[in-house]
Design a protein around this motif. Structure first.
Motif, PDB file in Angstrom:
ATOM      1  N   LEU A  14      -2.261   3.521  -0.262  1.00 18.95           N
ATOM      2  CA  LEU A  14      -2.663   3.191  -1.621  1.00 18.95           C
ATOM      3  C   LEU A  14      -3.455   1.886  -1.645  1.00 18.95           C
ATOM      4  O   LEU A  14      -3.422   1.092  -0.701  1.00 18.95           O
ATOM      5  CB  LEU A  14      -1.429   3.089  -2.517  1.00 18.95           C
ATOM      6  N   THR A  54       0.809  -1.227   0.000  1.00 17.98           N
ATOM      7  CA  THR A  54       0.000   0.000   0.000  1.00 17.98           C
ATOM      8  C   THR A  54       0.840   1.275   0.000  1.00 17.98           C
ATOM      9  O   THR A  54       0.337   2.353   0.306  1.00 17.98           O
ATOM     10  CB  THR A  54      -0.938   0.019   1.219  1.00 17.98           C
ATOM     11  N   GLY A  74      -4.384   5.989  -9.766  1.00 25.07           N
ATOM     12  CA  GLY A  74      -4.378   4.544  -9.989  1.00 25.07           C
ATOM     13  C   GLY A  74      -4.952   4.198 -11.349  1.00 25.07           C
ATOM     14  O   GLY A  74      -5.765   4.939 -11.899  1.00 25.07           O
ATOM     15  N   TYR A  98       0.123   2.601 -10.220  1.00 29.63           N
ATOM     16  CA  TYR A  98      -0.023   4.045 -10.045  1.00 29.63           C
ATOM     17  C   TYR A  98       0.909   4.784 -10.996  1.00 29.63           C
ATOM     18  O   TYR A  98       2.037   4.345 -11.249  1.00 29.63           O
ATOM     19  CB  TYR A  98       0.281   4.450  -8.599  1.00 29.63           C
ATOM     20  N   ASP A 128      -8.789   3.969  -7.362  1.00 27.93           N
ATOM     21  CA  ASP A 128      -8.257   5.309  -7.021  1.00 27.93           C
ATOM     22  C   ASP A 128      -7.922   6.092  -8.284  1.00 27.93           C
ATOM     23  O   ASP A 128      -6.849   6.677  -8.414  1.00 27.93           O
ATOM     24  CB  ASP A 128      -7.004   5.218  -6.136  1.00 27.93           C
TER      25      ASP A 128
END
Length: 196
Positions: free
Chosen positions: A182, A123, A150, A188, A154
């Motif tokens: 995250l 994360t 993301g 990402y 996200d």
């Protein structure tokens, strides 16, 4: 003139320095002032980068009015030395003592270099990068905004701010930040934005 005019700093911007010219006292003018010569130097050279002549109306003798002068077209975040002297029909007086002012910084024209991202945990991601090249910094860098989004989850753009305490110019120190909280199993994308 027996004495030089006085140059007073008023304000500045990234490419302009505004001043006020105070004429010599009436007794030191030695006749009507017909013009002023303003010289602008960078702090690096003894040769003026700009000469400006301001023509006056000699019928206004003795001249007590202050004159506004704006030095324009200057470079960002550079020290300039400005001096002025008055002319009568006989010739010039002495130059005033200079005023040294630095124009304001502006946004960097370069981007961070050598950006590296590494997964720290499921994360969190570590981001490190070098500042833009010194010539492209245009002043001390006070913060970086790292944007990230993301690919699967996200997907809204999010930001992490990295504030720089005691910024130096030019910045040479590697910058690092951890993006935490995250979503697991997500790719990402990052980008950097710089603030002065």
């Amino acid at each position: 003139p027996a004495d030089s005019p006085t140059l007073i700093f008023q304000s500045l911007s990234t490419t302009e320095i505004s001043t006020i010219i105070l004429p010599p006292t009436a007794i030191d003018q030695n006749g009507p002032i017909i013009s002023y010569e303003v010289r602008i130097y960078t702090s690096l050279f003894d040769i003026p980068i700009n000469l400006t002549n301001i023509t006056m109306d000699p019928t206004m003798y003795p001249l007590f009015a202050n004159i506004s002068f704006n030095a324009t077209g200057l470079e960002e975040f550079v020290f300039y030395n400005l001096t002025v002297r008055a002319y009568t029909s006989v010739g010039p007086g002495e130059f005033s003592s200079g005023i040294l002012q630095q124009t304001d910084p502006t946004a960097p024209s370069g981007t961070p270099q050598n950006v590296v991202t590494i997964a720290l945990s499921p994360t969190s991601i570590g981001v490190t990068f070098d500042p833009p090249p010194g010539i492209d910094q245009n002043g001390p860098i006070t913060s970086y905004n790292i944007s990230y989004t993301g690919e699967l989850f996200d997907t809204d753009i999010q930001f992490a701010v990295v504030n720089i305490t005691n910024p130096s110019y030019p910045a040479v120190t590697e910058v690092s930040s951890d993006l935490t909280g995250l979503q697991e199993y997500n790719n990402y994308n990052t980008g950097e934005c710089i603030h002065i």
